[in-house]
Design an enzyme around this catalytic site. Structure first.
Site, PDB file in Angstrom:
ATOM      1  N   ARG A   1      36.485 -15.585 -11.018  1.00 39.52           N
ATOM      2  CA  ARG A   1      35.218 -15.450 -12.087  1.00 39.52           C
ATOM      3  C   ARG A   1      35.570 -16.987 -13.594  1.00 39.52           C
ATOM      4  O   ARG A   1      34.319 -17.441 -13.680  1.00 39.52           O
ATOM      5  CB  ARG A   1      35.799 -14.141 -12.454  1.00 39.52           C
TER       6      ARG A   1
ATOM      7  N   HIS B   1      40.790 -12.681 -10.152  1.00 40.56           N
ATOM      8  CA  HIS B   1      39.867 -13.817 -11.426  1.00 40.56           C
ATOM      9  C   HIS B   1      39.764 -14.780 -12.034  1.00 40.56           C
ATOM     10  O   HIS B   1      38.858 -14.784 -12.503  1.00 40.56           O
ATOM     11  CB  HIS B   1      40.830 -12.784 -12.397  1.00 40.56           C
TER      12      HIS B   1
ATOM     13  N   ARG C   1      33.595  -9.761 -11.704  1.00 41.79           N
ATOM     14  CA  ARG C   1      35.037  -8.743 -11.284  1.00 41.79           C
ATOM     15  C   ARG C   1      35.198  -8.678 -10.481  1.00 41.79           C
ATOM     16  O   ARG C   1      34.485  -7.870  -9.047  1.00 41.79           O
ATOM     17  CB  ARG C   1      35.088  -7.655 -12.400  1.00 41.79           C
TER      18      ARG C   1
ATOM     19  N   LYS D   1      32.157  -2.822 -16.786  1.00 41.55           N
ATOM     20  CA  LYS D   1      32.998  -2.238 -17.451  1.00 41.55           C
ATOM     21  C   LYS D   1      31.927  -1.455 -18.185  1.00 41.55           C
ATOM     22  O   LYS D   1      30.477  -1.669 -18.754  1.00 41.55           O
ATOM     23  CB  LYS D   1      33.671  -2.968 -18.740  1.00 41.55           C
TER      24      LYS D   1
END
Length: 321
Positions: free
Chosen positions: A270, A267, A173, A199
């Site tokens: 990813r 993103h 990320r 996260k």
């Protein structure tokens, strides 16, 4: 390092008792659940919007006792109001999750039980597949020569190329890449693994390619600012931590130069990492670990992309298609 406390919540639409419990709830989520500031902000906003609605719906300020007596029809009316504001299913689901979290907190604290929240069915959300970037285009995004016409310092070209290569090469990320400290990144030939914080402050180990480490080292050698071991490895033009928005703007410029669609975002690199690994026979469980997904169901969206690709090949190549 102590976690900063949440500022007391102030609500014109609700009594002090429920505002106090909201403050305590958010502090609990930050300190014990380790939710990100953005998630906390979203939960607080959703519950606040619900309280504003209930105050108007009932024609009185919301008290803790009245909130505990919430009925399913009240919750449905709030959800209908939000839906009328063109709020998507995913946002509605997050709002309901925030309200349920607050309700569970009140029940654990023994100050109320909001049974109506568990009676509401979560809204359905449409499944949207990620839009990966073609392999050749993803490689060009990590090429510093693509930026040669820009009126910016060469070290910034090198920095942007290194960040893009890291996003695509390791599936990070953007927050994980920009959160790396210099001591976290080995020199070329001295290692091939990064420890990143994702996260929920969860750490994981991800492999990093030697050519990506070489690009990072090229940037470090050119960077005019001091990069101490405990400081961020990627810095902005003035030497402060590099902001995600800078990389997003870089991607916007490159989209025009390379003729890429608007879906080509940082993103999306990813997504491309996961899709290209799966297309080359990568194991879904291994990709889950590399991406840092808590659930395999989150990673399984990439099987949908691969199925679409196989169907396109079938339609194109089969003589009876």
């Amino acid at each position: 390092m102590p976690i900063p406390s949440i500022q007391p919540i102030e609500l014109d639409c609700a009594a002090d008792d429920i505002a106090l419990q909201m403050t305590r709830w958010l502090s609990h989520l930050r300190a014990e659940r380790r939710l990100s500031p953005k998630t906390l902000e979203a939960y607080c906003r959703d519950v606040r919007q619900c309280l504003v609605f209930l105050s108007e719906h009932w024609g009185a300020r919301v008290t803790l006792a009245r909130f505990a007596g919430l009925e399913a029809s009240d919750v449905r009316a709030f959800m209908a109001m939000r839906r009328a504001d063109d709020i998507g299913g995913r946002s509605l689901m997050r709002a309901l999750a925030g309200l349920r979290s607050f309700g569970r907190f009140l029940e654990r604290e023994g100050v109320g039980k909001v049974g109506a929240l568990s009676a509401i069915r979560a809204p359905k959300i449409g499944k949207s597949l990620p839009k990966p970037i073609q392999m050749a285009a993803a490689r060009r995004l990590a090429d510093a020569d693509e930026r040669a016409g820009e009126t910016r310092d060469p070290w910034i070209w090198a920095r942007d190329a290194a960040v893009m290569a890291l996003l695509y090469g390791s599936g990070l990320r953007i927050s994980e890449a920009l959160g790396l400290k210099r001591r976290d990144v080995p020199l070329p030939g001295a290692g091939d693994v990064l420890v990143v914080t994702g996260k929920g402050n969860k750490t994981r180990m991800v492999p990093v390619l030697q050519n990506v480490l070489a690009l990072i080292q090229d940037y470090v050698a050119m960077c005019p600012h001091s990069l101490p071991p405990e400081g961020p490895i990627f810095v902005g033009a003035r030497g402060g931590p590099l902001r995600a928005r800078i990389i997003q703007l870089t991607m916007e410029r490159l989209r025009g130069a390379l003729g890429l669609p608007d879906s080509a975002t940082p993103h999306a690199l990813r997504h491309s990492f996961a899709t290209h690994l799966l297309g080359r026979g990568g194991d879904l469980r291994a990709i889950q670990e590399l991406l840092g997904h808590a659930s395999l169901s989150t990673t399984q969206i990439y099987t949908g992309i691969d199925s679409e690709r196989l169907l396109e090949v079938y339609k194109t190549a089969h003589p009876r298609a």
